[in-house]
Write a protein that holds these residues in place. Structure first.
Motif, PDB file in Angstrom:
ATOM      1  N   LEU A 188      -9.465   1.885  -0.243  1.00 58.64           N
ATOM      2  CA  LEU A 188      -8.733   2.994  -0.858  1.00 58.64           C
ATOM      3  C   LEU A 188      -9.289   4.317  -0.347  1.00 58.64           C
ATOM      4  CD1 LEU A 188      -6.419   3.196  -2.885  1.00 58.64           C
ATOM      5  CD2 LEU A 188      -8.118   3.586  -4.678  1.00 58.64           C
ATOM      6  N   GLU A 189      -8.384   5.278  -0.178  1.00 62.73           N
ATOM      7  CA  GLU A 189      -8.710   6.614   0.321  1.00 62.73           C
ATOM      8  C   GLU A 189      -9.179   6.606   1.774  1.00 62.73           C
ATOM      9  OE1 GLU A 189      -7.979   9.307  -1.288  1.00 62.73           O
ATOM     10  OE2 GLU A 189      -7.316   8.177  -3.029  1.00 62.73           O
ATOM     11  N   GLU A 190      -8.969   5.503   2.479  1.00 59.37           N
ATOM     12  CA  GLU A 190      -9.368   5.429   3.878  1.00 59.37           C
ATOM     13  C   GLU A 190      -8.195   5.815   4.767  1.00 59.37           C
ATOM     14  OE1 GLU A 190     -11.668   2.292   6.877  1.00 59.37           O
ATOM     15  OE2 GLU A 190     -10.533   1.547   5.151  1.00 59.37           O
ATOM     16  N   ASP A 191      -8.492   6.542   5.837  1.00 67.72           N
ATOM     17  CA  ASP A 191      -7.467   6.879   6.810  1.00 67.72           C
ATOM     18  C   ASP A 191      -7.058   5.606   7.541  1.00 67.72           C
ATOM     19  OD1 ASP A 191      -6.613   7.657   9.722  1.00 67.72           O
ATOM     20  OD2 ASP A 191      -6.338   9.470   8.510  1.00 67.72           O
ATOM     21  N   LEU A 192      -5.741   5.307   7.523  1.00 64.34           N
ATOM     22  CA  LEU A 192      -5.289   4.037   8.059  1.00 64.34           C
ATOM     23  C   LEU A 192      -5.503   3.928   9.569  1.00 64.34           C
ATOM     24  CD1 LEU A 192      -2.033   3.389   6.016  1.00 64.34           C
ATOM     25  CD2 LEU A 192      -4.275   2.366   5.717  1.00 64.34           C
ATOM     26  N   TYR A 242       0.847  -1.198   0.000  1.00 61.23           N
ATOM     27  CA  TYR A 242       0.000   0.000   0.000  1.00 61.23           C
ATOM     28  C   TYR A 242       0.877   1.239   0.000  1.00 61.23           C
ATOM     29  CZ  TYR A 242       1.057   0.583   4.982  1.00 61.23           C
ATOM     30  OH  TYR A 242       1.703   0.772   6.172  1.00 61.23           O
ATOM     31  N   LEU A 243       0.284   2.326  -0.456  1.00 59.30           N
ATOM     32  CA  LEU A 243       0.902   3.650  -0.401  1.00 59.30           C
ATOM     33  C   LEU A 243      -0.032   4.570   0.361  1.00 59.30           C
ATOM     34  CD1 LEU A 243       2.145   4.049  -4.101  1.00 59.30           C
ATOM     35  CD2 LEU A 243       3.505   3.400  -2.117  1.00 59.30           C
ATOM     36  N   ALA A 244       0.546   5.459   1.135  1.00 55.90           N
ATOM     37  CA  ALA A 244      -0.258   6.413   1.898  1.00 55.90           C
ATOM     38  C   ALA A 244       0.388   7.780   1.808  1.00 55.90           C
ATOM     39  CB  ALA A 244      -0.381   5.973   3.351  1.00 55.90           C
ATOM     40  N   ASP A 245      -0.444   8.818   1.905  1.00 57.99           N
ATOM     41  CA  ASP A 245       0.102  10.174   1.889  1.00 57.99           C
ATOM     42  C   ASP A 245       0.622  10.519   3.275  1.00 57.99           C
ATOM     43  OD1 ASP A 245      -2.129  10.737   3.407  1.00 57.99           O
ATOM     44  OD2 ASP A 245      -3.270  11.589   1.739  1.00 57.99           O
ATOM     45  N   VAL A 246       1.104  11.755   3.419  1.00 54.02           N
ATOM     46  CA  VAL A 246       1.733  12.148   4.680  1.00 54.02           C
ATOM     47  C   VAL A 246       0.744  12.141   5.843  1.00 54.02           C
ATOM     48  CG1 VAL A 246       3.580  13.483   3.630  1.00 54.02           C
ATOM     49  CG2 VAL A 246       1.379  14.563   4.037  1.00 54.02           C
ATOM     50  N   SER A 247      -0.539  12.260   5.560  1.00 56.88           N
ATOM     51  CA  SER A 247      -1.540  12.272   6.624  1.00 56.88           C
ATOM     52  C   SER A 247      -1.971  10.866   7.014  1.00 56.88           C
ATOM     53  CB  SER A 247      -2.759  13.080   6.197  1.00 56.88           C
ATOM     54  OG  SER A 247      -3.423  12.469   5.102  1.00 56.88           O
ATOM     55  N   GLY A 248      -1.472   9.841   6.289  1.00 57.56           N
ATOM     56  CA  GLY A 248      -1.833   8.476   6.603  1.00 57.56           C
ATOM     57  C   GLY A 248      -3.033   7.964   5.850  1.00 57.56           C
ATOM     58  N   ARG A 249      -3.462   8.676   4.803  1.00 53.68           N
ATOM     59  CA  ARG A 249      -4.593   8.221   4.002  1.00 53.68           C
ATOM     60  C   ARG A 249      -4.085   7.330   2.882  1.00 53.68           C
ATOM     61  NH1 ARG A 249      -9.674   9.763   3.820  1.00 53.68           N
ATOM     62  NH2 ARG A 249      -9.189  11.491   5.228  1.00 53.68           N
ATOM     63  N   CYS A 250      -4.716   6.187   2.709  1.00 55.16           N
ATOM     64  CA  CYS A 250      -4.280   5.190   1.739  1.00 55.16           C
ATOM     65  C   CYS A 250      -4.571   5.680   0.319  1.00 55.16           C
ATOM     66  CB  CYS A 250      -4.979   3.866   2.013  1.00 55.16           C
ATOM     67  SG  CYS A 250      -4.377   2.519   1.009  1.00 55.16           S
ATOM     68  N   THR A 251      -3.520   5.760  -0.527  1.00 53.70           N
ATOM     69  CA  THR A 251      -3.676   6.217  -1.911  1.00 53.70           C
ATOM     70  C   THR A 251      -3.556   5.077  -2.916  1.00 53.70           C
ATOM     71  OG1 THR A 251      -1.316   6.730  -2.018  1.00 53.70           O
ATOM     72  CG2 THR A 251      -2.804   8.502  -1.332  1.00 53.70           C
ATOM     73  N   TYR A 252      -3.027   3.949  -2.509  1.00 53.45           N
ATOM     74  CA  TYR A 252      -2.920   2.801  -3.413  1.00 53.45           C
ATOM     75  C   TYR A 252      -2.805   1.543  -2.566  1.00 53.45           C
ATOM     76  CZ  TYR A 252      -0.918  -0.826  -6.347  1.00 53.45           C
ATOM     77  OH  TYR A 252      -0.695  -2.013  -6.988  1.00 53.45           O
ATOM     78  N   MET A 253      -3.381   0.459  -3.071  1.00 52.74           N
ATOM     79  CA  MET A 253      -3.180  -0.843  -2.460  1.00 52.74           C
ATOM     80  C   MET A 253      -3.364  -1.906  -3.532  1.00 52.74           C
ATOM     81  SD  MET A 253      -6.660  -1.565  -0.262  1.00 52.74           S
ATOM     82  CE  MET A 253      -6.513  -0.012   0.585  1.00 52.74           C
ATOM     83  N   ASN A 254      -2.584  -2.965  -3.410  1.00 49.44           N
ATOM     84  CA  ASN A 254      -2.741  -4.058  -4.370  1.00 49.44           C
ATOM     85  C   ASN A 254      -3.843  -5.002  -3.885  1.00 49.44           C
ATOM     86  OD1 ASN A 254      -1.441  -5.291  -2.249  1.00 49.44           O
ATOM     87  ND2 ASN A 254      -0.018  -6.447  -3.506  1.00 49.44           N
ATOM     88  N   PRO A 255      -4.319  -5.887  -4.746  1.00 49.57           N
ATOM     89  CA  PRO A 255      -5.418  -6.778  -4.349  1.00 49.57           C
ATOM     90  C   PRO A 255      -5.110  -7.611  -3.111  1.00 49.57           C
ATOM     91  CG  PRO A 255      -5.099  -6.844  -6.727  1.00 49.57           C
ATOM     92  CD  PRO A 255      -3.954  -6.057  -6.183  1.00 49.57           C
ATOM     93  N   GLY A 268       4.997  10.818   1.714  1.00 45.56           N
ATOM     94  CA  GLY A 268       4.071   9.737   2.007  1.00 45.56           C
ATOM     95  C   GLY A 268       4.762   8.545   2.627  1.00 45.56           C
ATOM     96  N   HIS A 269       4.111   7.411   2.532  1.00 45.55           N
ATOM     97  CA  HIS A 269       4.611   6.186   3.139  1.00 45.55           C
ATOM     98  C   HIS A 269       4.349   5.018   2.208  1.00 45.55           C
ATOM     99  CE1 HIS A 269       4.519   8.587   6.839  1.00 45.55           C
ATOM    100  NE2 HIS A 269       3.271   8.890   6.519  1.00 45.55           N
ATOM    101  N   VAL A 270       5.235   4.051   2.222  1.00 43.57           N
ATOM    102  CA  VAL A 270       5.038   2.808   1.502  1.00 43.57           C
ATOM    103  C   VAL A 270       5.130   1.679   2.524  1.00 43.57           C
ATOM    104  CG1 VAL A 270       7.502   2.664   0.949  1.00 43.57           C
ATOM    105  CG2 VAL A 270       5.848   1.315  -0.358  1.00 43.57           C
ATOM    106  N   GLY A 271       4.231   0.727   2.407  1.00 43.69           N
ATOM    107  CA  GLY A 271       4.213  -0.331   3.413  1.00 43.69           C
ATOM    108  C   GLY A 271       3.787  -1.663   2.840  1.00 43.69           C
TER     109      GLY A 271
END
Length: 696
Positions: free
Chosen positions: A192-196, A169-182, A257-260
């Motif tokens: 997607l677009e959910e605050d982690l 998954y990828l998240a922006d600096v605020s911790g909101r998810c911008t991408y995730m794989n299946p 952002g963040h990658v995890g």
């Protein structure tokens, strides 16, 4: 853009006259040019088949195929359609020829004689244009290659993310998810677009939720590497996941952002739990095997320790019955029987103490204690044993040691066990030191022997119950391995501790530390506990009427002989039925009853006695005399209606004191105590008697 050519640029010179070609070569003689000459239109066309040219200088008037025809054919070919053509002619300008030349795609029209500056300048323009075109094509080719690699990389990334066993998954600096794989969505249930932080609060198992959300929020603020394992509860499915995340930064170092990754570790956790269970079972099995081994060793040692004194008791008893001896031999035999009986009683009491310790039923009666008197009483009781081995007991007691709060019998048991242990392991003509000193708020008792010391590998286990350094049949010292375990527990019950070590000068050193209590006010007036004096006159049983109930003939006859010798009038019964029949015509001052009897037990007897009291009046004190010596059984006896519980073997002085106490015949006119008071004033019996003090 200033293009630096990497190779020489081709320039095609076409003229049917060699001198004209030489003139053109002379004018355009530059190291950056590769001048190619052709003396006819057909030869020029052959040159264009395999080479590209920056510019073509084409003569108009040539035999066979003139310049215009040649230009027409050049323009008809794809490879040379865009190649610049400069017409060169010796004829005067003619608008018709000029227009025709431009119509065929010429870029210029020069007349002979040519001016070198003009020709050079024009050719240079087209050469530079060619070089730039080549560079643009090269860049376009490279760009196409880069774009191709980028498309391949994107395709690989797409396939990798789509097929990866890890959730990404990828998240922006605020911790909101911008991408995730299946896989991430499948494992975690994130959207997607959910605050982690909110997502974790939604899907994390309730037992882990607060910890995970707090950890995640703190990590977002710190911007560091994140790693955690926790459980998810999605519907009825519970799974363990491992989450790792790292911050991403721009080229300028700004967080973007963040990658995890999210990994399902349920199988690993289950394997770890199973492994832990197997290890636990293995350890438990090893402990059970060790416990069984220790139990077998203990039972073997117990059998040996009980049978050894029994051999002397039975042997001398048989000899005394079948043979005649002089008085000295008889005294020696009786002394041997008594000593070995006490030894057996000691072993039994140790076992009972350990049983009480294991069940948490070991009770203490606290008093203010002078520790020096405790030590002296233990030394006095063991002095004969030390003298038999010519062992010197050196005592050093500091006068400034305060008083302690404790159970006198149990504190003396601590000192007695350690001192007897020291004497046992000290060789003939050895020395045992006993020290009492003050150490701040603690009183410290040290017992140091000059014996063999403690094996280093056994030292950590010296206070473990049933553990002995040598449990073999060839061991040099007896005992069950219980004394030191009892010492440690008693010290702990008094708020203290005991430590074992090897003394630097040889032998073993045991140090007991007990807290010294400063008593004030009402507690200070309680008075110091004093041991009874052996010279004090014992109370008598003269004219007391007693009823003894016991199904064991030997025990019953012993009690009758003892009590009648003290002046009591004794009647006996072998069962509850006989006792109740006797009570119809005989109401004793004190009832002494066994507990375990066939048909009906002592509890049923005392219950019936209390019923008879309720009907006819009167109050009969009762003492339970039994081999059932556990604390629960003592409490049960007191609860059933007995005023006192004494365990067999019965200590004579204690029995007499108890009867006199309950009958109200104490010398200080103390009235009869209630059941509870009597229970407190009559602690559990201890078999070894020294100056009327019970020692274990």
């Amino acid at each position: 853009m200033d293009v630096q050519p990497s190779d020489r640029v081709n320039v095609l010179l076409v003229d049917d006259r060699p001198e004209n070609l030489m003139a053109l070569e002379a004018i355009l003689n530059k190291s950056s040019y590769n001048l190619v000459t052709a003396n006819s239109g057909s030869e020029a066309l052959r040159c264009l088949l395999n080479e590209d040219f920056a510019v073509i200088l084409l003569d108009v008037q040539m035999p066979g195929m003139d310049g215009f025809e040649t230009a027409t054919l050049i323009r008809s070919r794809d490879r040379s359609r865009s190649t610049p053509i400069i017409f060169v002619t010796a004829f005067s300008s003619n608008d018709t020829h000029v227009f025709k030349g431009y119509s065929l795609g010429a870029v210029d029209y020069l007349f002979k004689p040519l001016k070198p500056e003009i020709l050079t300048s024009k050719v240079q323009v087209f050469v530079e244009l060619f070089q730039k075109t080549v560079e643009v094509k090269r860049q376009a080719t490279e760009l196409a290659a880069v774009n191709h690699e980028l498309r391949k990389s994107e395709e690989r990334f797409r396939i990798l993310c789509a097929c990866s066993p890890l959730g990404i998954y990828l998240a922006d600096v605020s911790g909101r998810c911008t991408y995730m794989n299946p896989r991430c969505q499948e494992i975690s249930g994130l959207k997607l677009e959910e605050d982690l932080a909110l997502a974790w609060g939604r899907v994390v198992h309730p037992d882990d939720r607060d910890r995970v959300v707090a950890h995640w929020s703190a990590w977002l603020q710190q911007g560091q590497e994140y790693s955690n394992e926790f459980r998810l509860a999605i519907g009825e499915t519970v799974r363990w996941i491992n989450v790792q995340s790292s911050p991403m930064f721009s080229d300028l170092g700004t967080p973007i952002g963040h990658v995890g990754t999210v990994r399902d570790v349920t199988s690993r956790k289950q394997a770890e739990e199973e492994r832990g269970r197997l290890i636990h079972e293995q350890v438990a099995r090893q402990e059970a095997e060790r416990a069984n081994q220790m139990k077998d060793e203990f039972l073997a040692i117990l059998s040996h320790e009980l049978r050894t004194p029994l051999n002397s008791i039975l042997g001398w008893s048989k000899l005394l019955r079948t043979r005649e001896f002089d008085q000295e031999t008889i005294e020696k035999a009786l002394e041997t029987i008594e000593r070995n009986a006490k030894s057996q009683a000691q072993l039994i009491e140790d076992i009972l103490d350990v049983s009480r310790i294991l069940r948490g039923k070991l009770n203490l009666n606290f008093h203010r204690i002078n520790l020096e008197s405790i030590i002296q009483m233990a030394i006095d009781s063991l002095q004969p044993l030390a003298q038999d081995k010519s062992i010197v007991i050196e005592v050093a007691c500091s006068p400034d040691v305060g008083e302690a709060m404790g159970d006198p019998a149990r504190l003396q048991q601590i000192v007695w066990n350690l001192l007897s242990n020291a004497i046992k392991f000290t060789p003939e003509a050895g020395k045992v030191q006993v020290r009492l000193e003050s150490l701040g708020d603690w009183a410290q008792i040290q017992i140091i022997d000059s014996g063999i010391g403690i094996a280093p590998d056994f030292l950590p286990y010296v206070f473990d119950r049933f553990r002995q350094a040598d449990s073999s049949t060839t061991r040099s010292y007896g005992g069950l391995g219980l004394g030191l375990a009892i010492v440690r527990h008693l010290a702990q019950l008094h708020g203290g501790k005991v430590v074992a070590e090897n003394h630097p000068g040889g032998g073993a050193k045991f140090t007991v530390s007990l807290p010294v209590v400063e008593l004030q006010g009402q507690e200070a007036g309680l008075g110091l506990f004093e041991f009874p004096d052996a010279a004090q006159a014992q109370p008598h049983l003269m004219n007391l009427q007693l009823l003894v109930v016991d199904d064991d003939d030997d025990s019953r006859e012993f009690l009758i002989a003892l009590l009648e010798d003290e002046g009591a009038m004794v009647r006996s019964a072998t069962s509850v039925a006989e006792a109740l029949a006797a009570l119809e015509t005989f109401w004793p001052d004190v009832l002494l009853s066994d507990i375990g009897m066939p048909g009906a037990d002592g509890y049923q007897l005392i219950a019936r006695v209390r019923e008879m009291e309720a009907i006819g009046g009167g109050n009969m004190p009762a003492i339970a005399l039994t081999a059932y010596a556990r604390e629960e059984e003592r409490q049960q006896a007191l609860k059933a209606g007995f005023q006192m519980h004494l365990s067999k073997p019965v200590e004579i002085n204690q029995l007499i004191d108890g009867i006199v106490n309950l009958a109200g015949r104490l010398g200080n006119d103390v009235e009869r105590h209630s059941a509870v008071e009597t229970a407190v004033l009559t602690p559990n019996p201890l078999p070894i008697i020294e100056k009327n003090i019970k020692l274990v």
